[in-house]
Design a protein around this motif. Structure first.
Motif, PDB file in Angstrom:
ATOM      1  N   GLN A   1      38.930  34.290  46.953  1.00  0.00           N
ATOM      2  CA  GLN A   1      38.632  33.656  45.681  1.00  0.00           C
ATOM      3  C   GLN A   1      38.747  34.661  44.531  1.00  0.00           C
ATOM      4  OE1 GLN A   1      34.943  31.387  47.473  1.00  0.00           O
ATOM      5  NE2 GLN A   1      35.499  30.413  45.567  1.00  0.00           N
ATOM      6  N   ILE A   2      39.207  34.146  43.388  1.00  0.00           N
ATOM      7  CA  ILE A   2      39.258  34.916  42.152  1.00  0.00           C
ATOM      8  C   ILE A   2      38.043  34.535  41.320  1.00  0.00           C
ATOM      9  CG2 ILE A   2      40.533  35.396  40.031  1.00  0.00           C
ATOM     10  CD1 ILE A   2      42.128  36.315  42.378  1.00  0.00           C
ATOM     11  N   LEU A   3      37.329  35.504  40.812  1.00  0.00           N
ATOM     12  CA  LEU A   3      36.193  35.191  39.968  1.00  0.00           C
ATOM     13  C   LEU A   3      36.004  36.262  38.899  1.00  0.00           C
ATOM     14  CD1 LEU A   3      32.743  35.872  41.630  1.00  0.00           C
ATOM     15  CD2 LEU A   3      34.812  36.723  42.645  1.00  0.00           C
ATOM     16  N   PRO A   4      35.391  35.899  37.791  1.00  0.00           N
ATOM     17  CA  PRO A   4      35.054  34.544  37.368  1.00  0.00           C
ATOM     18  C   PRO A   4      36.120  34.026  36.412  1.00  0.00           C
ATOM     19  CG  PRO A   4      33.803  36.122  36.078  1.00  0.00           C
ATOM     20  CD  PRO A   4      34.754  36.920  36.950  1.00  0.00           C
ATOM     21  N   LEU A   5      36.749  32.910  36.754  1.00  0.00           N
ATOM     22  CA  LEU A   5      37.816  32.362  35.933  1.00  0.00           C
ATOM     23  C   LEU A   5      37.333  31.942  34.546  1.00  0.00           C
ATOM     24  CD1 LEU A   5      39.747  30.161  38.529  1.00  0.00           C
ATOM     25  CD2 LEU A   5      40.499  32.333  37.540  1.00  0.00           C
ATOM     26  N   ASN A   6      36.053  31.556  34.449  1.00  0.00           N
ATOM     27  CA  ASN A   6      35.571  31.048  33.160  1.00  0.00           C
ATOM     28  C   ASN A   6      35.490  32.125  32.080  1.00  0.00           C
ATOM     29  OD1 ASN A   6      33.296  32.446  34.004  1.00  0.00           O
ATOM     30  ND2 ASN A   6      32.070  30.607  34.373  1.00  0.00           N
TER      31      ASN A   6
END
Length: 203
Positions: free
Chosen positions: A63-68
């Protein structure tokens, strides 16, 4: 696995290695980087406007984080490692530059962001009216999945009641009840989930 994980990994600016119980990034800090989780697991949590904890999420490899942060420029939550973590580092400027060049990728990433926001909102709504025991069971189940056969590590013993805003007395009572029902074992501050299927019924 995030469908854009491999694409964004090509922008890697290096790797980082963290031990368990380390902060990857902290809510409110300037968001210069994103992270691609290659190994390990994390818990992600944040405060709302009333300084209350919103329900935590659990992040695993792929997972890539944080996209926001691509829009806000600051970290909107805190990510803390549950197990040792290996991740590649993504410079936020490099990611934005790529998205400006690749319209299809930008649309895809925006869709992923919308899904992530919806997932967070649904998680909060689904657990809003649940009892402390139900919330505890959910978090213990998710932590057990994230941490594997080694069980839920010692440092989570103090973290969980903080996230649930539970008093020490109430937290201990819940653990005693779950242990009495044969759902968990406690070894000092370490917790093992004995019966995940039965625990799910509580949730």
């Amino acid at each position: 696995m995030n469908k854009y994980f491999d694409t964004l990994s090509q922008l890697s600016a290096g790797k980082i290695h963290l031990s368990s119980n380390e902060i990857l990034y902290k809510e409110g800090s300037r968001a210069d980087n994103l992270f691609g989780i290659q190994h390990g697991s994390l818990i992600v949590y944040k405060n709302d406007k009333q300084n209350k904890f919103l329900f935590p999420r659990f992040i695993k490899s792929g997972q890539i984080l944080p996209l926001n942060t691509l829009q806000s420029g600051v970290y909107r939550d805190t990510a803390q490692t549950l197990t040792p973590v290996e991740a590649f580092l993504l410079n936020g400027y490099d990611v934005k530059h790529l998205l400006n060049k690749d319209i299809q990728l930008r649309i895809g990433i925006m869709q992923e962001m919308c899904k992530e926001i919806s997932k967070i909102e649904n998680l909060d709504l689904n657990h809003y009216n649940k009892s402390l025991k139900q919330k505890t069971a959910y978090i213990l189940l998710e932590m057990a999945r994230a941490c594997g056969d080694d069980g839920i590590p010692d440092h989570c013993y103090k973290l969980i009641p903080l996230l649930l805003e539970a008093s020490h007395k109430n937290w201990m009572k819940i653990l005693d009840d779950l242990a009495h029902e044969g759902l968990i074992q406690r070894h000092g501050h370490k917790i093992l989930v004995n019966n995940p299927e039965k625990m799910k019924k509580i949730v």
